[in-house]
Design a protein around this motif. Sequence first.
Motif, mmCIF file in Angstrom:
data_model
loop_
_atom_site.group_PDB
_atom_site.id
_atom_site.type_symbol
_atom_site.label_atom_id
_atom_site.label_comp_id
_atom_site.label_asym_id
_atom_site.label_seq_id
_atom_site.Cartn_x
_atom_site.Cartn_y
_atom_site.Cartn_z
ATOM 1 N N VAL A 278 -5.294 -1.333 8.207
ATOM 2 C CA VAL A 278 -3.984 -1.236 7.568
ATOM 3 C C VAL A 278 -3.344 0.109 7.887
ATOM 4 C CG1 VAL A 278 -2.866 -1.086 5.325
ATOM 5 C CG2 VAL A 278 -4.588 -2.795 5.718
ATOM 6 N N PHE A 279 -4.170 1.145 7.996
ATOM 7 C CA PHE A 279 -3.647 2.492 8.199
ATOM 8 C C PHE A 279 -3.655 2.848 9.664
ATOM 9 C CE2 PHE A 279 -3.467 3.462 3.845
ATOM 10 C CZ PHE A 279 -4.530 2.817 3.255
ATOM 11 N N ASP A 280 -2.836 3.822 9.968
ATOM 12 C CA ASP A 280 -2.769 4.292 11.342
ATOM 13 C C ASP A 280 -2.486 5.784 11.318
ATOM 14 O OD1 ASP A 280 -1.131 2.964 14.303
ATOM 15 O OD2 ASP A 280 -3.001 4.057 13.965
ATOM 16 N N ILE A 281 -2.815 6.441 12.424
ATOM 17 C CA ILE A 281 -2.617 7.882 12.487
ATOM 18 C C ILE A 281 -1.269 8.170 13.124
ATOM 19 C CG2 ILE A 281 -3.464 9.984 13.537
ATOM 20 C CD1 ILE A 281 -5.373 9.275 11.604
ATOM 21 N N GLU A 282 -0.560 9.081 12.490
ATOM 22 C CA GLU A 282 0.690 9.519 13.098
ATOM 23 C C GLU A 282 0.521 10.975 13.468
ATOM 24 O OE1 GLU A 282 3.862 9.251 10.379
ATOM 25 O OE2 GLU A 282 5.199 10.443 11.624
ATOM 26 N N ASP A 283 0.774 11.285 14.692
ATOM 27 C CA ASP A 283 0.588 12.673 15.129
ATOM 28 C C ASP A 283 1.805 13.491 14.764
ATOM 29 O OD1 ASP A 283 -1.116 11.498 18.004
ATOM 30 O OD2 ASP A 283 -1.945 12.565 16.285
ATOM 31 N N LEU A 284 1.544 14.562 14.005
ATOM 32 C CA LEU A 284 2.641 15.475 13.711
ATOM 33 C C LEU A 284 2.774 16.440 14.871
ATOM 34 C CD1 LEU A 284 1.643 16.191 10.048
ATOM 35 C CD2 LEU A 284 3.440 14.674 10.828
ATOM 36 N N GLY B 221 -1.358 18.371 13.999
ATOM 37 C CA GLY B 221 -1.905 17.794 12.772
ATOM 38 C C GLY B 221 -1.756 16.278 12.782
ATOM 39 N N LYS B 222 -2.574 15.614 11.969
ATOM 40 C CA LYS B 222 -2.492 14.167 11.911
ATOM 41 C C LYS B 222 -2.213 13.738 10.495
ATOM 42 C CE LYS B 222 -5.758 13.758 15.558
ATOM 43 N NZ LYS B 222 -6.843 13.088 16.150
ATOM 44 N N ARG B 223 -1.535 12.635 10.391
ATOM 45 C CA ARG B 223 -1.181 12.133 9.059
ATOM 46 C C ARG B 223 -1.432 10.642 9.050
ATOM 47 N NH1 ARG B 223 4.747 12.328 6.636
ATOM 48 N NH2 ARG B 223 5.035 11.093 8.510
ATOM 49 N N ALA B 224 -1.902 10.165 7.918
ATOM 50 C CA ALA B 224 -2.158 8.724 7.821
ATOM 51 C C ALA B 224 -0.909 8.015 7.310
ATOM 52 C CB ALA B 224 -3.332 8.460 6.879
ATOM 53 N N VAL B 225 -0.548 6.949 7.974
ATOM 54 C CA VAL B 225 0.579 6.146 7.505
ATOM 55 C C VAL B 225 0.129 4.702 7.385
ATOM 56 C CG1 VAL B 225 2.425 7.553 8.398
ATOM 57 C CG2 VAL B 225 1.376 5.861 9.856
ATOM 58 N N VAL B 226 0.888 3.944 6.639
ATOM 59 C CA VAL B 226 0.569 2.532 6.441
ATOM 60 C C VAL B 226 1.233 1.737 7.555
ATOM 61 C CG1 VAL B 226 0.777 0.608 4.892
ATOM 62 C CG2 VAL B 226 0.494 2.882 3.982
ATOM 63 N N VAL C 98 0.864 -1.174 0.000
ATOM 64 C CA VAL C 98 0.000 0.000 0.000
ATOM 65 C C VAL C 98 0.897 1.219 0.000
ATOM 66 C CG1 VAL C 98 -1.876 1.166 1.152
ATOM 67 C CG2 VAL C 98 -1.651 -1.295 1.339
ATOM 68 N N VAL C 99 0.732 2.061 -1.000
ATOM 69 C CA VAL C 99 1.603 3.229 -1.119
ATOM 70 C C VAL C 99 0.743 4.471 -1.087
ATOM 71 C CG1 VAL C 99 3.179 4.419 -2.641
ATOM 72 C CG2 VAL C 99 3.288 1.965 -2.443
ATOM 73 N N ILE C 100 1.084 5.396 -0.218
ATOM 74 C CA ILE C 100 0.368 6.673 -0.174
ATOM 75 C C ILE C 100 1.138 7.647 -1.036
ATOM 76 C CG2 ILE C 100 -0.440 8.509 1.297
ATOM 77 C CD1 ILE C 100 -0.738 6.611 3.514
ATOM 78 N N LEU C 101 0.523 8.073 -2.142
ATOM 79 C CA LEU C 101 1.256 8.891 -3.095
ATOM 80 C C LEU C 101 1.396 10.327 -2.613
ATOM 81 C CD1 LEU C 101 -0.418 7.508 -6.296
ATOM 82 C CD2 LEU C 101 1.838 6.959 -5.444
ATOM 83 N N GLU C 102 0.262 10.895 -2.133
ATOM 84 C CA GLU C 102 0.362 12.251 -1.565
ATOM 85 C C GLU C 102 -0.071 12.175 -0.114
ATOM 86 O OE1 GLU C 102 -1.549 13.682 -5.731
ATOM 87 O OE2 GLU C 102 -2.442 14.327 -3.848
ATOM 88 N N LYS D 66 0.184 -1.729 8.736
ATOM 89 C CA LYS D 66 0.278 -3.172 8.538
ATOM 90 C C LYS D 66 -0.110 -3.520 7.109
ATOM 91 C CE LYS D 66 -2.536 -3.853 11.965
ATOM 92 N NZ LYS D 66 -3.507 -4.609 12.763
ATOM 93 N N PRO D 67 0.782 -3.300 6.137
ATOM 94 C CA PRO D 67 0.379 -3.587 4.750
ATOM 95 C C PRO D 67 0.113 -5.059 4.516
ATOM 96 C CG PRO D 67 2.713 -3.084 4.875
ATOM 97 C CD PRO D 67 2.155 -2.812 6.227
ATOM 98 N N ARG D 68 0.719 -5.916 5.312
ATOM 99 C CA ARG D 68 0.569 -7.354 5.088
ATOM 100 C C ARG D 68 -0.857 -7.814 5.376
ATOM 101 N NH1 ARG D 68 4.394 -11.853 5.518
ATOM 102 N NH2 ARG D 68 3.125 -13.625 6.148
ATOM 103 N N ALA D 69 -1.556 -7.089 6.258
ATOM 104 C CA ALA D 69 -2.905 -7.515 6.607
ATOM 105 C C ALA D 69 -3.917 -7.132 5.549
ATOM 106 C CB ALA D 69 -3.313 -6.888 7.943
ATOM 107 N N CYS D 70 -3.515 -6.362 4.561
ATOM 108 C CA CYS D 70 -4.470 -5.863 3.584
ATOM 109 C C CYS D 70 -5.061 -7.011 2.787
ATOM 110 C CB CYS D 70 -3.763 -4.882 2.643
ATOM 111 S SG CYS D 70 -4.822 -4.240 1.376
ATOM 112 N N THR D 71 -6.404 -7.008 2.683
ATOM 113 C CA THR D 71 -7.051 -8.065 1.916
ATOM 114 C C THR D 71 -7.400 -7.606 0.518
ATOM 115 O OG1 THR D 71 -9.151 -7.342 2.824
ATOM 116 C CG2 THR D 71 -8.071 -9.180 3.911
ATOM 117 N N LEU D 72 -6.952 -6.407 0.132
ATOM 118 C CA LEU D 72 -7.227 -5.843 -1.194
ATOM 119 C C LEU D 72 -8.729 -5.722 -1.444
ATOM 120 C CD1 LEU D 72 -4.509 -7.629 -3.248
ATOM 121 C CD2 LEU D 72 -4.578 -5.254 -2.678
#
Lengths: 431, 120
Positions: A334-340, A344-349, A312-316, A351-357
């Motif tokens: 799969v995503f989680d919040i990272e506090d800046l 501000g909050k930013r979404a990061v990936v 899972v790639v976050i482009l922007e 657990k990409p392995r858990a993604c079921t597509l």
Amino acid sequence: MPKKGTKSKKKEVDDVPNQQENKLPDYLELQRTRVVCNDDAPIYVHTFICHSSLMAFHLLIMITFITLALHMFPCEIVCLVCLIYCLAYKLNFTYMHRYFYIKRLIDYITEYNSRLPTLGTFAAMGVDNSVSVEKFCKNFKIEINRLTEDDMEFDMIGIDASIANAFRRILIAEVPTMAIEKVFMVDNTSVIADEVLSHRLGLIPPLDADPRLFDYISVKSSELEWLPEGSQLSMSAPAHSGDKQKTFTSFSQSQKEILEKPLGVKFKDITIARLGPGQAIEFEAHAVKGVGKVHAKWSPVATAWYRMLPEVVILEEIKGAQAEELVKKCPVNVFDIEDLGNGGKRAVVAKPRACTLCRECIRPEESEESTEGASEAQESSAPWKQIELRRVRDHFIFTIESTGSLRPEVLFTEAVKILEEKCERVISELS
Amino acid sequence: MNAPDRYERFVVPEGTKKVSYERDTKIVNAASFTVEREDHTVGNILRMQLHRDPNVLFAGYKLPHPLQYKIIVRIHTTSQSSPTQAYTQAINDLDKELEYLKQAFEDEKNRYEERMKQGF
């Protein structure tokens, strides 16, 4: 027009020898190693198509001709034929340009031919795509994730999809096990018919016997066995309803000496039949070694499957409220919040392995939201282009669930051995 | 009623060879191999390994009919090698790779068990 034509010719001929670094351009590297998933599943795998103009088409023909002709004719004759070709199709070169460019083309192609044995696809770009055994051994890795008595999950990195599929097919259909094949009914006063009962007995998960200690019976089952101890039926074990079935036959040498533990069924709580008052079942069953190809009762796995590692790639960057929404959308987190720093909050990936597509994160919003207003619709459809879902082409996550006759890692080793035997059998006796 | 017996899928009957070979009369360095009693499991792997050989121009397999248990593998090569050579080379490479895979799996299994023991 002639000048334009010659200039583009010059670029084409000039550019190709220069691109001989060992790296493909990024978009081609992406296509080679990843499968991209869009929101209209299922997605086909793009093949490499190039568009060509008329000039490049003629160039293609000439290159093909030159490649083939250089084996047989000397350089100058090939040059001459190309000139005649240009004249015939009224290609707009001047005489000097024709000669020089064609000579250059021929030089390039002879050089290419000498390098040919080391290149495969993407050869024109100078990238070596051939895979030899040494390269495979260097890139190959196995990592076991989870190993219990009943199931196993492990990663195979660096193999091709056809090998992964071959293992899956062999695990399901060609690893032998023992299952009940013949049932001799002595007494059956239950409501279940004889044949139905026998069918159910056959489907009891393969017995707790190591099939490697047994041999196959003859496929043509017209063999009669000599029973030195008389009729077998008098030795049959009484059957209890629903409880474990202990089955044995008498041979000239008791099988107790061959096996370490008594033959039994692994799962003791399978209901075979229900009896009412006064009903009884008595039978003797023979278990036989077989493979899943003949009947599914001999399949040693509940199932075996593989999937490619999702990426899972976050482009922007996704910030603020959109990030919260995204984290809520994903059903497997799969995503989680990272506090800046500044709140501000930013979404990061996470657990990409858990993604079921499931593609929830890239699906455009439903129409109920878009009718509220154009701005809303735009807002809701925007974030979903910022995420790209991909699968890595050569990283497979295998899961094997065994039914209990053999441990899952033993099953996989057996599957590899069976594939090796198959390959050996396929070698032709001719050469 | 007309379905063949299930064991026919992998038992080669008496008299038929497992692998037979036909040269293509119209194209040089082209041949078809007919492998009896095999299916996609071996066919796809063989095709993939043949594609990795730079001398092979064309490699493909098919099952002519799902109830006839055989595969036909067609190989065209450059003049530097022959179809039989490409075929045997592909299978030998596959053997080596599978041997390596088995060894790697055994090693990883032992390492995993070590890790589990130390984890407690």
